[in-house]
Motif scaffolding. Sequence first.
Motif, PDB file in Angstrom:
ATOM      1  N   LEU A 124      -1.565  54.591 131.365  1.00  0.00           N
ATOM      2  CA  LEU A 124      -0.677  54.271 130.108  1.00  0.00           C
ATOM      3  C   LEU A 124      -1.518  52.938 129.344  1.00  0.00           C
ATOM      4  O   LEU A 124      -1.342  52.093 129.062  1.00  0.00           O
ATOM      5  N   LEU A 125      -0.113  53.446 127.997  1.00  0.00           N
ATOM      6  CA  LEU A 125      -1.542  53.059 126.572  1.00  0.00           C
ATOM      7  C   LEU A 125      -0.062  51.988 126.123  1.00  0.00           C
ATOM      8  O   LEU A 125       1.527  53.066 126.184  1.00  0.00           O
ATOM      9  N   ASP A 126       0.456  51.128 125.613  1.00  0.00           N
ATOM     10  CA  ASP A 126       0.886  50.189 125.279  1.00  0.00           C
ATOM     11  C   ASP A 126       1.034  49.277 123.678  1.00  0.00           C
ATOM     12  O   ASP A 126       0.107  48.181 124.324  1.00  0.00           O
ATOM     13  N   GLY A 127       1.288  50.162 122.549  1.00  0.00           N
ATOM     14  CA  GLY A 127       0.277  49.348 121.650  1.00  0.00           C
ATOM     15  C   GLY A 127      -0.741  48.863 121.408  1.00  0.00           C
ATOM     16  O   GLY A 127      -0.991  47.619 121.085  1.00  0.00           O
ATOM     17  N   VAL A 128      -1.394  50.113 121.777  1.00  0.00           N
ATOM     18  CA  VAL A 128      -3.144  50.007 121.191  1.00  0.00           C
ATOM     19  C   VAL A 128      -3.712  50.442 120.234  1.00  0.00           C
ATOM     20  O   VAL A 128      -3.220  51.282 119.152  1.00  0.00           O
ATOM     21  N   SER A 185      -0.182  61.844 134.959  1.00  0.00           N
ATOM     22  CA  SER A 185       0.849  61.304 134.107  1.00  0.00           C
ATOM     23  C   SER A 185       0.024  60.331 132.832  1.00  0.00           C
ATOM     24  O   SER A 185      -0.025  59.372 133.401  1.00  0.00           O
ATOM     25  N   PHE A 186       0.870  61.095 131.813  1.00  0.00           N
ATOM     26  CA  PHE A 186       0.215  59.646 130.837  1.00  0.00           C
ATOM     27  C   PHE A 186       0.855  59.500 129.911  1.00  0.00           C
ATOM     28  O   PHE A 186       2.418  60.092 129.947  1.00  0.00           O
ATOM     29  N   THR A 187       1.739  57.997 130.599  1.00  0.00           N
ATOM     30  CA  THR A 187       2.217  57.151 129.454  1.00  0.00           C
ATOM     31  C   THR A 187       2.333  56.744 128.127  1.00  0.00           C
ATOM     32  O   THR A 187       1.138  55.294 128.128  1.00  0.00           O
ATOM     33  N   ALA A 188       3.113  56.467 126.955  1.00  0.00           N
ATOM     34  CA  ALA A 188       3.064  55.947 125.304  1.00  0.00           C
ATOM     35  C   ALA A 188       3.851  55.540 125.125  1.00  0.00           C
ATOM     36  O   ALA A 188       4.941  56.446 125.208  1.00  0.00           O
ATOM     37  N   ARG A 189       3.363  54.352 124.931  1.00  0.00           N
ATOM     38  CA  ARG A 189       4.993  53.481 124.529  1.00  0.00           C
ATOM     39  C   ARG A 189       4.328  53.000 123.773  1.00  0.00           C
ATOM     40  O   ARG A 189       3.725  51.802 122.819  1.00  0.00           O
ATOM     41  N   ASN A 190       5.177  51.965 122.270  1.00  0.00           N
ATOM     42  CA  ASN A 190       4.735  52.202 121.022  1.00  0.00           C
ATOM     43  C   ASN A 190       3.111  52.320 120.496  1.00  0.00           C
ATOM     44  O   ASN A 190       2.947  51.245 120.292  1.00  0.00           O
ATOM     45  N   GLN A 191       2.979  53.372 120.616  1.00  0.00           N
ATOM     46  CA  GLN A 191       1.859  53.882 120.972  1.00  0.00           C
ATOM     47  C   GLN A 191       1.286  55.030 119.766  1.00  0.00           C
ATOM     48  O   GLN A 191       2.501  56.189 119.462  1.00  0.00           O
ATOM     49  N   ALA A 192       0.497  55.011 118.823  1.00  0.00           N
ATOM     50  CA  ALA A 192       0.096  55.497 117.914  1.00  0.00           C
ATOM     51  C   ALA A 192      -1.129  56.462 117.976  1.00  0.00           C
ATOM     52  O   ALA A 192      -1.972  56.012 118.857  1.00  0.00           O
ATOM     53  N   MET A 196       5.964  59.950 126.023  1.00  0.00           N
ATOM     54  CA  MET A 196       6.317  60.247 124.623  1.00  0.00           C
ATOM     55  C   MET A 196       6.794  58.965 123.852  1.00  0.00           C
ATOM     56  O   MET A 196       8.602  59.564 124.074  1.00  0.00           O
ATOM     57  N   LEU A 197       6.768  57.312 123.776  1.00  0.00           N
ATOM     58  CA  LEU A 197       8.410  56.726 124.705  1.00  0.00           C
ATOM     59  C   LEU A 197       8.415  55.591 123.778  1.00  0.00           C
ATOM     60  O   LEU A 197       7.095  54.666 123.169  1.00  0.00           O
ATOM     61  N   ASP A 198       9.253  54.639 123.158  1.00  0.00           N
ATOM     62  CA  ASP A 198       9.179  53.638 122.152  1.00  0.00           C
ATOM     63  C   ASP A 198       8.673  53.636 121.244  1.00  0.00           C
ATOM     64  O   ASP A 198       8.112  52.838 121.164  1.00  0.00           O
ATOM     65  N   ALA A 253       8.214  58.361 133.669  1.00  0.00           N
ATOM     66  CA  ALA A 253       7.157  57.569 133.161  1.00  0.00           C
ATOM     67  C   ALA A 253       6.854  56.045 133.970  1.00  0.00           C
ATOM     68  O   ALA A 253       6.840  55.520 134.775  1.00  0.00           O
ATOM     69  N   SER A 254       5.234  55.457 133.311  1.00  0.00           N
ATOM     70  CA  SER A 254       5.552  54.221 134.059  1.00  0.00           C
ATOM     71  C   SER A 254       5.615  52.751 132.914  1.00  0.00           C
ATOM     72  O   SER A 254       6.187  53.074 131.548  1.00  0.00           O
ATOM     73  N   VAL A 255       5.511  52.188 133.552  1.00  0.00           N
ATOM     74  CA  VAL A 255       6.308  50.818 132.709  1.00  0.00           C
ATOM     75  C   VAL A 255       4.469  49.556 132.910  1.00  0.00           C
ATOM     76  O   VAL A 255       4.135  49.467 133.746  1.00  0.00           O
ATOM     77  N   SER A 256       4.885  49.553 131.618  1.00  0.00           N
ATOM     78  CA  SER A 256       4.406  48.019 130.939  1.00  0.00           C
ATOM     79  C   SER A 256       4.158  47.786 131.843  1.00  0.00           C
ATOM     80  O   SER A 256       4.591  46.339 132.454  1.00  0.00           O
TER      81      SER A 256
END
Length: 454
Positions: free
Chosen positions: A285-289, A323-330, A347-349, A440-443
């Motif tokens: 899970l990646l979020d805004g990294v 399972s790979f979740t990207a949120r607000n992620q480049a 690929m979300l958010d 998807a995973s939640v931060s």
Amino acid sequence: MKKKRILCGAVAAAMTVSLAACSKGQTDAAPVTSTAAAETETTTAANAATNSTYTGTVTAVSAASLTLSTESDGDITVPLTDATTYTRGGMGGGQAPDGNPPELPSDGSGDSRNGGTPPELPADAPEKPDGAAPDGQPGGEAEALSYESISVGDTVTVTVGDDGSAATEFTADDTLDGAAYASTGTGSPAIYSTADISVNNATLTANGSEAVCIEGLNTIRLFNCTLSGNMPANAQNDCDWNVILYQSMSGDSEQGNSTFEMVGGSLTANNGGMFYTTNTESTFLLDGVDITPSAENDFFLKCTGNANARGWGQSGANGADCSFTARNQAMEGDVIWDSISQLDFYMLDGSTLTGAVLDDETNAGSGGDGCANLYISADSTWVVTGDSVLTNLYSAGTIVDTQGRAVTIKDTNGTVLVQGTSDCTVTVSGYSATVDDSGASVSDSFSEYAVAKS
């Protein structure tokens, strides 16, 4: 089984505890000490015999000492001097992927993916290379973790050496909030996890190794951290990586899902690809990294089997279920999968992936019925850099090439599902413009794991 959150430390002259090496492999650095160490006589822990180990609960802690209560041996007092080192448990006991793992039995009985029992390390196994830190001992430079991180009520294992100095392993559920750590040796990740770890607002640097290694049923959660790795090439490895989630057959971690979560902060790779998972179930899970790939940028994510040069599972059956979740992620780089693995990539958010999705059967043996499914939310974008192959594409978002041209999507029979103007083509078994992201995973947030200190 209760899992452990682990970190490492060494006591410095000012009576502060430093974050020391979380290393299972070779290292070039020693625990942090000071000139005062040569002037301070090591004090034997009260009520403790040399070359003995005690487990108990911390009942008192100060800059000078900590005291723990044990069931069978009463109270043990450990002086915190320059000669005292201690680690938060679980970082030792095995070797990082850069080390030499035990071989897998020829019958595949040690394969984590077929329910086998991991083999024991043979009695004639080779010793660690010169410079390798002893299992569970510090192996890198450290700073800025104070003795105040130890709390009354922590469960501690104290090992008293033959010179009376003591090493201590913390097994309580606790976390690190604010610190800096750098390792310099080969096989010395900034964090090697055979337990659960949560870290906030820390700088973690591996100068001669991958940044993170998670083995088996264990978790690392990083919040607003600065993390970097520099893994050297090794002929035994199928690839070079910066973060690895895997299952070795050394037997020092329970088999199960490995989890890596990073929220905020930055992640830098100085060599090879970014994320690699093999021979295990895994969750990312990646979020805004803020992610910086290496100059080679071999891949963004590799979810495949491996050649078994290190005994990681059974060849042709040692893929990954990821399972790979990207949120607000480049994200930048290719996503690689094979038919003995299963990948769900969300690929979300407002996330963006610039790269191709590739099926690489190099280590898939005779193949399998694996899959790679890509989910793109309406506010997310896939910038396709080359012809791609995946199983199912669920996209309510944008799919274009690097020139901004629409990409053609066709099925495995050649039927065009979406006509584009790009030279790039995406081939799928199934396509839908509806996205179900319930898997998807939640931060998380650090406050969910922070431990109040008394």
